[in-house]
Design an enzyme around this catalytic site. Structure first.
Site, PDB file in Angstrom:
ATOM      1  N   GLU A  50      -8.022  -3.964 -11.969  1.00 44.82           N
ATOM      2  CA  GLU A  50      -7.801  -2.802 -11.092  1.00 44.82           C
ATOM      3  C   GLU A  50      -6.431  -2.821 -10.421  1.00 44.82           C
ATOM      4  OE1 GLU A  50     -10.541  -4.602 -11.226  1.00 44.82           O
ATOM      5  OE2 GLU A  50     -12.265  -3.254 -11.497  1.00 44.82           O
ATOM      6  N   PHE A 112     -25.787  -4.527  -3.320  1.00 43.16           N
ATOM      7  CA  PHE A 112     -25.026  -5.110  -4.429  1.00 43.16           C
ATOM      8  C   PHE A 112     -23.669  -4.407  -4.572  1.00 43.16           C
ATOM      9  CE2 PHE A 112     -24.033  -5.106  -9.074  1.00 43.16           C
ATOM     10  CZ  PHE A 112     -23.653  -6.438  -9.143  1.00 43.16           C
ATOM     11  N   GLN A 113     -22.626  -5.191  -4.621  1.00 45.28           N
ATOM     12  CA  GLN A 113     -21.253  -4.692  -4.747  1.00 45.28           C
ATOM     13  C   GLN A 113     -20.864  -3.706  -3.656  1.00 45.28           C
ATOM     14  OE1 GLN A 113     -20.640  -3.626  -8.962  1.00 45.28           O
ATOM     15  NE2 GLN A 113     -19.981  -5.754  -9.253  1.00 45.28           N
ATOM     16  N   LYS A 162     -22.426   6.524  -4.744  1.00 43.83           N
ATOM     17  CA  LYS A 162     -22.951   6.826  -6.070  1.00 43.83           C
ATOM     18  C   LYS A 162     -23.856   8.058  -6.064  1.00 43.83           C
ATOM     19  CE  LYS A 162     -24.983   4.787 -10.160  1.00 43.83           C
ATOM     20  NZ  LYS A 162     -25.486   3.572 -10.815  1.00 43.83           N
ATOM     21  N   MET A 479      13.490 -17.078  -6.734  1.00 47.82           N
ATOM     22  CA  MET A 479      13.790 -16.628  -5.372  1.00 47.82           C
ATOM     23  C   MET A 479      13.315 -17.668  -4.357  1.00 47.82           C
ATOM     24  SD  MET A 479      15.115 -14.383  -3.493  1.00 47.82           S
ATOM     25  CE  MET A 479      15.371 -12.755  -4.144  1.00 47.82           C
TER      26      MET A 479
HETATM   27  C1  LIG Z   1      13.024  -9.911  -2.648  1.00 44.44           C
HETATM   28  C2  LIG Z   1      13.412  -8.663  -1.926  1.00 44.44           C
HETATM   29  C3  LIG Z   1      14.688  -8.518  -1.420  1.00 44.44           C
HETATM   30  C4  LIG Z   1      15.104  -7.354  -0.812  1.00 44.44           C
HETATM   31  N1  LIG Z   1      16.405  -7.211  -0.419  1.00 44.44           N
HETATM   32  C5  LIG Z   1      16.853  -6.009  -0.007  1.00 44.44           C
HETATM   33  C6  LIG Z   1      18.250  -5.771   0.236  1.00 44.44           C
HETATM   34  O1  LIG Z   1      19.092  -6.648   0.097  1.00 44.44           O
HETATM   35  N2  LIG Z   1      18.622  -4.523   0.615  1.00 44.44           N
HETATM   36  C7  LIG Z   1      17.721  -3.505   0.774  1.00 44.44           C
HETATM   37  O2  LIG Z   1      18.127  -2.390   1.070  1.00 44.44           O
HETATM   38  N3  LIG Z   1      16.404  -3.711   0.587  1.00 44.44           N
HETATM   39  C8  LIG Z   1      15.953  -4.923   0.185  1.00 44.44           C
HETATM   40  N4  LIG Z   1      14.610  -5.092  -0.053  1.00 44.44           N
HETATM   41  C9  LIG Z   1      13.692  -3.966   0.160  1.00 44.44           C
HETATM   42  C10 LIG Z   1      13.232  -3.851   1.611  1.00 44.44           C
HETATM   43  O3  LIG Z   1      12.192  -4.761   1.831  1.00 44.44           O
HETATM   44  C11 LIG Z   1      12.735  -2.408   1.924  1.00 44.44           C
HETATM   45  O4  LIG Z   1      11.712  -2.063   1.034  1.00 44.44           O
HETATM   46  C12 LIG Z   1      13.813  -1.365   1.796  1.00 44.44           C
HETATM   47  O5  LIG Z   1      15.018  -1.803   2.380  1.00 44.44           O
HETATM   48  C13 LIG Z   1      13.382  -0.076   2.450  1.00 44.44           C
HETATM   49  O6  LIG Z   1      14.140   0.976   1.968  1.00 44.44           O
HETATM   50  P1  LIG Z   1      14.361   2.308   2.787  1.00 44.44           P
HETATM   51  O7  LIG Z   1      14.923   2.003   4.127  1.00 44.44           O
HETATM   52  O8  LIG Z   1      15.123   3.212   1.911  1.00 44.44           O
HETATM   53  O9  LIG Z   1      12.915   2.853   3.121  1.00 44.44           O
HETATM   54  P2  LIG Z   1      11.677   3.357   2.274  1.00 44.44           P
HETATM   55  O10 LIG Z   1      10.637   2.318   2.326  1.00 44.44           O
HETATM   56  O11 LIG Z   1      12.041   3.924   0.976  1.00 44.44           O
HETATM   57  O12 LIG Z   1      11.193   4.481   3.278  1.00 44.44           O
HETATM   58  C14 LIG Z   1      11.664   5.766   3.208  1.00 44.44           C
HETATM   59  C15 LIG Z   1      11.961   6.332   4.587  1.00 44.44           C
HETATM   60  O13 LIG Z   1      12.286   7.695   4.389  1.00 44.44           O
HETATM   61  C16 LIG Z   1      11.385   8.526   5.070  1.00 44.44           C
HETATM   62  N5  LIG Z   1      11.094   9.679   4.228  1.00 44.44           N
HETATM   63  C17 LIG Z   1      10.208   9.781   3.214  1.00 44.44           C
HETATM   64  N6  LIG Z   1      10.241  11.012   2.678  1.00 44.44           N
HETATM   65  C18 LIG Z   1      11.168  11.701   3.366  1.00 44.44           C
HETATM   66  C19 LIG Z   1      11.647  13.034   3.303  1.00 44.44           C
HETATM   67  N7  LIG Z   1      11.190  13.912   2.405  1.00 44.44           N
HETATM   68  N8  LIG Z   1      12.593  13.422   4.195  1.00 44.44           N
HETATM   69  C20 LIG Z   1      13.065  12.544   5.135  1.00 44.44           C
HETATM   70  N9  LIG Z   1      12.644  11.270   5.233  1.00 44.44           N
HETATM   71  C21 LIG Z   1      11.712  10.857   4.361  1.00 44.44           C
HETATM   72  C22 LIG Z   1      10.171   7.688   5.371  1.00 44.44           C
HETATM   73  O14 LIG Z   1       9.518   8.163   6.510  1.00 44.44           O
HETATM   74  C23 LIG Z   1      10.783   6.298   5.532  1.00 44.44           C
HETATM   75  O15 LIG Z   1      11.225   6.105   6.848  1.00 44.44           O
HETATM   76  C24 LIG Z   1      14.178  -6.290  -0.639  1.00 44.44           C
HETATM   77  C25 LIG Z   1      12.882  -6.434  -1.100  1.00 44.44           C
HETATM   78  C26 LIG Z   1      12.493  -7.600  -1.752  1.00 44.44           C
HETATM   79  C27 LIG Z   1      11.101  -7.697  -2.266  1.00 44.44           C
HETATM   80  C1  LIG Z   2       1.949 -11.618  -5.048  1.00 48.13           C
HETATM   81  C2  LIG Z   2       3.110 -12.379  -4.505  1.00 48.13           C
HETATM   82  N1  LIG Z   2       2.976 -13.704  -4.228  1.00 48.13           N
HETATM   83  C3  LIG Z   2       4.025 -14.412  -3.751  1.00 48.13           C
HETATM   84  C4  LIG Z   2       5.236 -13.802  -3.532  1.00 48.13           C
HETATM   85  C5  LIG Z   2       6.421 -14.605  -2.987  1.00 48.13           C
HETATM   86  N2  LIG Z   2       7.503 -14.642  -3.983  1.00 48.13           N
HETATM   87  C6  LIG Z   2       8.581 -13.841  -3.927  1.00 48.13           C
HETATM   88  S1  LIG Z   2       9.632 -14.050  -5.201  1.00 48.13           S
HETATM   89  C7  LIG Z   2       8.670 -15.262  -5.870  1.00 48.13           C
HETATM   90  C8  LIG Z   2       9.069 -15.955  -7.129  1.00 48.13           C
HETATM   91  C9  LIG Z   2       9.175 -15.056  -8.293  1.00 48.13           C
HETATM   92  O1  LIG Z   2       9.449 -15.833  -9.429  1.00 48.13           O
HETATM   93  P1  LIG Z   2       9.803 -15.152 -10.823  1.00 48.13           P
HETATM   94  O2  LIG Z   2       8.869 -14.044 -11.083  1.00 48.13           O
HETATM   95  O3  LIG Z   2       9.924 -16.200 -11.845  1.00 48.13           O
HETATM   96  O4  LIG Z   2      11.203 -14.476 -10.504  1.00 48.13           O
HETATM   97  P2  LIG Z   2      12.639 -15.158 -10.274  1.00 48.13           P
HETATM   98  O5  LIG Z   2      12.846 -15.190  -8.792  1.00 48.13           O
HETATM   99  O6  LIG Z   2      12.620 -16.509 -10.872  1.00 48.13           O
HETATM  100  O7  LIG Z   2      13.578 -14.215 -10.932  1.00 48.13           O
HETATM  101  C10 LIG Z   2       7.546 -15.496  -5.069  1.00 48.13           C
HETATM  102  C11 LIG Z   2       6.532 -16.508  -5.337  1.00 48.13           C
HETATM  103  C12 LIG Z   2       5.312 -12.422  -3.813  1.00 48.13           C
HETATM  104  N3  LIG Z   2       6.436 -11.729  -3.595  1.00 48.13           N
HETATM  105  N4  LIG Z   2       4.257 -11.746  -4.321  1.00 48.13           N
END
Ligand SMILES: Cc1cc2nc3c(=O)[nH]c(=O)nc-3n(C[C@H](O)[C@H](O)[C@H](O)COP(=O)(O)OP(=O)(O)OC[C@H]3O[C@@H](n4cnc5c(N)ncnc54)[C@H](O)[C@@H]3O)c2cc1C
Ligand SMILES: Cc1ncc(C[n+]2csc(CCOP(=O)(O)OP(=O)(O)O)c2C)c(N)n1
Ligand SMILES: [Mg+2]
Lengths: 578, 163
Positions: A50, A112-113, A162, A479
């Site tokens: 799912e 159940f479930q 259901k 990472m």
């Molecule tokens: C490993 C990892 C590393 C990351 N590193 C970075 C990084 O270096 N830099 C980075 O930027 N992010 C990074 N992120 C992502 C970060 O966590 C956020 O998800 C991201 O920065 C949010 O983007 P955003 O501000 O565009 O907001 P979003 O989450 O895209 O939110 C959208 C915003 O716009 C508003 N909105 C929606 N629709 C409309 C509309 N029609 N009109 C006006 N407003 C609207 C919403 O209310 C909300 O406030 C990383 C994520 C991961 C997993």
């Molecule tokens: C479901 C979930 N569990 C744990 C994490 C924490 N986490 C972030 S990046 C990462 C490692 C990812 O490894 P891989 O997919 O091999 O990517 P790489 O960073 O090596 O490119 C982990 C464990 C997560 N983001 N999501």
């Protein structure tokens, strides 16, 4: 027309214009599955877990802008869907999730479930409904789509007991054309006075920057953003979620900002005197340490969700409204205004930015005998002519796509930003490919992430969704390893798996093509060969440099101006680290 | 600073838990919360007492407004308003302290609503601070039990919170 609850549900989805429903059967939804069986308009995609259903529907929604629809059974089916619901919630993705529930008379008896799906999902949905009366079912479905797709979009759960779907109870059916909810009235146009103030401030800026995010993608306002940015001539940076909303290959684009953004984008943010945030939410990955965030800037913020405004960073001119009409309103005022952007100041500002750009912060070692992941992404960009839909999982590979695959169009970069859900990439790619069978769809993943929803390879075969899986195999949770290297003196606690499967054989076992690539010179031909096989899903297992890190980086507790940059790139051989 | 937020919301099962869940999930504090139906049976009215900096209160009202079941809300602290809370206190009495407790109840405009040879129950309404003051004025050892409704409030003048 009199229909049973199950038939009403199916017919409502058809009348709503739903094309695909991603699901998995079980006891509580058997009546529904029987109704699905007896029609052929609504196409059901049977996933293998799912979680896969929710991510596939989510990928479909991100690529098309239409809501993704999911059907799961009660109990374990419902709980398995929760990760995907939370993923969509964090990135404001419109979805409608229909979960089966035990029959009304036994709710609350630990049947159940039985699981309290309304309670479990409450904090990670935009709204949820428990259907208690079959005569209200069609209206509830309409309301769910209305809430999911308007204002700030988000997932909506409909929990359907259901007995509501029982085949022997038939009631009149009519799908409402429109619904209104007295307590829900999202704002559209922006406040004129605020917009006027914002334009004045913008036009008086000396060191302006446009910081736009996922809201521009969600609000279909890419064209308005482009016109706005070009009219002003200001530099623009995008968040991870906003990539593609402004063409990354255009010269006003200074790259992504934030933790792994470019040096120039972050320095420009830090030094700017006026920032306009457009559909972006000042996430902590973007701001770095809040006390150090943009010390000299006055901030304008456009967002449909008032709660996004001044949540983490206090803004000077808030504008609540839908980004598209608001940008149009602003553009009109800018064009009418006597005042023009200060040419001289802007020229100086651009000179400063070019100076930062000259540092070439994304440069990497191109002479290494090992495959550099950045090189793979560059090649992917070339081979797909920058035109592919690219999904990703979570980790270093995700950041490398963001940095090295310049997206020129919105809705082509499909990744989990807010929740950072490993396992997202593969099912999402299936959803995207179903929506756009003629387009190239790549899933860039990692050796750890891919294993979280690997079972969906089976779904990809059943529905013939030929996607290209690019596994940047660094034999690490890269990472995590990187953070351990930087912050825990290289104590690599449980970020390595000694028993990574033979992905090539695994792909073949699922009926797909597998290829293993171990040398830099094999990368390009392998990518070309993979994309040439237009009717097959291909799994490219690419053995990359284990030691590679994502640079530049803002480490915890640092500001935009304190980025850690790559120093002379050394290469270490495989296993040296283990 | 203390804020009394008055909320008009759909009288649906689960609406209360959305509000309570929002507060716990986001780490906002709730000092008290009361909820009851209104003259319109499709709506219920909730009064919530919370505290926090201006920024936190702003986020709280925005997040509450975002809940689909919330129709309208007002932060009563923003205008002139009247606040009332109901309290019932059961007090252990002795021959020596009965007079004193009765006069204390009078001073605070409380009513004695139940009497046994060894106890009084005093009913009192007023702003929460007044009830606090009464409790503070009574010998803590003599209080058997105190129940309080939590504060509720209404704005003064012609303005009102309705559809
Ligand atoms: C490993 C990892 C590393 C990351 N590193 C970075 C990084 O270096 N830099 C980075 O930027 N992010 C990074 N992120 C992502 C970060 O966590 C956020 O998800 C991201 O920065 C949010 O983007 P955003 O501000 O565009 O907001 P979003 O989450 O895209 O939110 C959208 C915003 O716009 C508003 N909105 C929606 N629709 C409309 C509309 N029609 N009109 C006006 N407003 C609207 C919403 O209310 C909300 O406030 C990383 C994520 C991961 C997993
Ligand atoms: C479901 C979930 N569990 C744990 C994490 C924490 N986490 C972030 S990046 C990462 C490692 C990812 O490894 P891989 O997919 O091999 O990517 P790489 O960073 O090596 O490119 C982990 C464990 C997560 N983001 N999501
Ligand atoms: Mg890895």
């Amino acid at each position: 027309m009199e229909l049973s609850g199950a038939q009403i549900l199916v017919q409502s989805l058809i009348d709503e214009g739903v094309e695909y429903i991603f699901g998995y059967p079980g006891g509580a939804v058997l009546h529904l599955y029987d109704a699905l069986f007896q029609q052929d308009e609504l196409k059901h995609i049977l996933v293998r877990h799912e979680q896969g259903a929710t991510h596939a529907a989510d990928g479909y929604a991100r690529a098309t802008g239409k809501p993704g629809v999911v059907l799961v059974t009660s109990g374990p089916g419902a709980t398995n869907a929760v990760t995907g619901i939370a993923t969509a919630y964090m990135d404001s993705i419109p979805m409608v999730i229909i979960s089966g529930q035990v029959s009304l008379p036994v709710i609350g008896s630990d049947a159940f479930q039985e699981v309290d799906m309304i309670g479990i999902t409450r904090p990670c949905v935009k709204h949820n409904f428990l259907v208690k009366d079959v005569t209200k079912l069609a209206e509830t479905i309409k309301k769910a789509f209305y809430v999911a797709t308007t204002g700030r979009p988000g997932p909506v759960v409909i929990d359907v007991p259901k007995d509501i779907t029982a085949p022997n109870i038939k009631v009149p059916y009519k799908y409402p054309k429109k619904v209104s909810i007295r307590s829900y009235n999202p704002v559209v146009t922006g406040h004129k006075g605020q917009i006027k103030k914002a334009v004045e401030l913008l036009l008086s800026a000396q060191k302006p920057i446009i910081y736009s995010g996922g809201g521009v993608v969600l609000g279909e306002a890419s064209n308005e953003l482009i016109e706005f940015t070009k009219t002003l001539g200001y530099p623009i940076t995008n968040t991870l979620m906003g990539l593609g909303a402004y063409p990354a290959t255009e010269k006003q684009f200074v790259g992504m900002l934030g933790m792994h953004g470019t040096y120039e984008a972050n320095m420009a943010m830090h030094d700017s005197d006026v920032i306009i945030a457009i559909g972006a939410r000042f996430d902590d990955r973007v701001t770095g340490k809040l006390d150090l965030f943009c010390p000299y800037a006055k901030i304008i913020h456009i967002d449909v969700d008032p709660a996004s405004i001044s949540k983490t960073v206090k803004v000077d001119i808030p504008i609540v409204g839908d980004v598209k009409p608001v940008l149009k309103q602003m553009l009109e005022l800018i064009k009418e205004s006597q005042k023009k952007p200060d040419k001289k100041a802007l020229e100086q500002w651009w000179n400063q930015i070019r100076h930062w750009q000259a540092l070439n912060c994304l440069d990497f070692d191109r002479t290494s005998p090992l495959i550099k992941p950045q090189y793979v992404i560059e090649q992917l960009h070339e081979v797909t002519k920058g035109d592919a839909y690219v999904t990703s999982d979570v980790g270093q590979h995700q950041m490398w796509v963001a940095q090295y695959y310049p997206f020129d169009k919105p809705r082509h970069w499909i990744n989990s930003g807010g929740l950072g859900t490993m396992g997202f990439g593969l099912p999402a790619a299936i959803g995207v490919k179903l929506a756009f069978p003629e387009s190239e769809v790549a899933c860039v993943t990692g050796d750890a992430s891919i294993q979280m929803c690997i079972q969906e390879l089976s779904t990809a075969l059943q529905y013939n969704t030929p996607i290209k899986i690019i596994n940047l195999n660094n034999r690490y949770m890269g990472m995590v390893r990187q953070w351990q290297e930087f912050s825990y003196q290289s104590r690599y606690s449980h970020s390595y798996m000694d028993t990574i499967p033979e992905f090539v054989q695994l792909a073949e076992a699922y009926g797909h093509v597998g290829m293993r690539i171990s040398k830099p010179e094999e990368v390009r031909p392998a990518l070309e060969a993979a994309f040439a096989m237009t009717d097959r899903t291909v799994f490219l297992d690419i053995m990359t440099d284990q030691t590679e890190n994502v640079y530049p980086m803002i480490e915890a507790g640092k500001g935009h101006h304190e980025m850690k940059l790559r120093v002379a790139t050394g290469t270490s051989t495989d296993r040296e680290l283990a | 600073m203390k804020h009394i937020i008055s909320i008009l919301m759909e009288n649906e099962s689960g609406a209360l838990s959305r509000v309570a869940g929002l507060f716990s999930a986001r780490g906002y504090n709730i000092e008290s919360l009361t909820v009851a139906p209104t003259e319109d049976p499709s709506l219920s009215r909730m009064t919530l007492v919370t505290s926090g900096s201006e920024e936190i209160i702003e986020q709280i009202t925005k997040q509450l407004n975002k809940l689909i079941d919330v129709v309208k809300l007002v932060d009563l602290a923003e205008s002139f308003h009247i606040e009332r809370e109901l309290m019932m206190v059961k007090i252990k009495t002795t021959i020596e302290n009965r007079d004193e407790i009765r006069s204390m109840a009078n001073i605070f405009r409380g009513k004695i609503i139940d009497v046994t040879p060894s106890t009084y129950i005093i009913e009192m309404t007023g702003p929460s601070e007044k009830l606090d003051a009464f409790i503070a004025a009574i010998d803590p050892d003599s209080i058997i039990e105190a129940v309080r409704s939590g504060a509720t409030g209404i704005s003064r003048g012609e303005k009102g919170l309705h559809l």
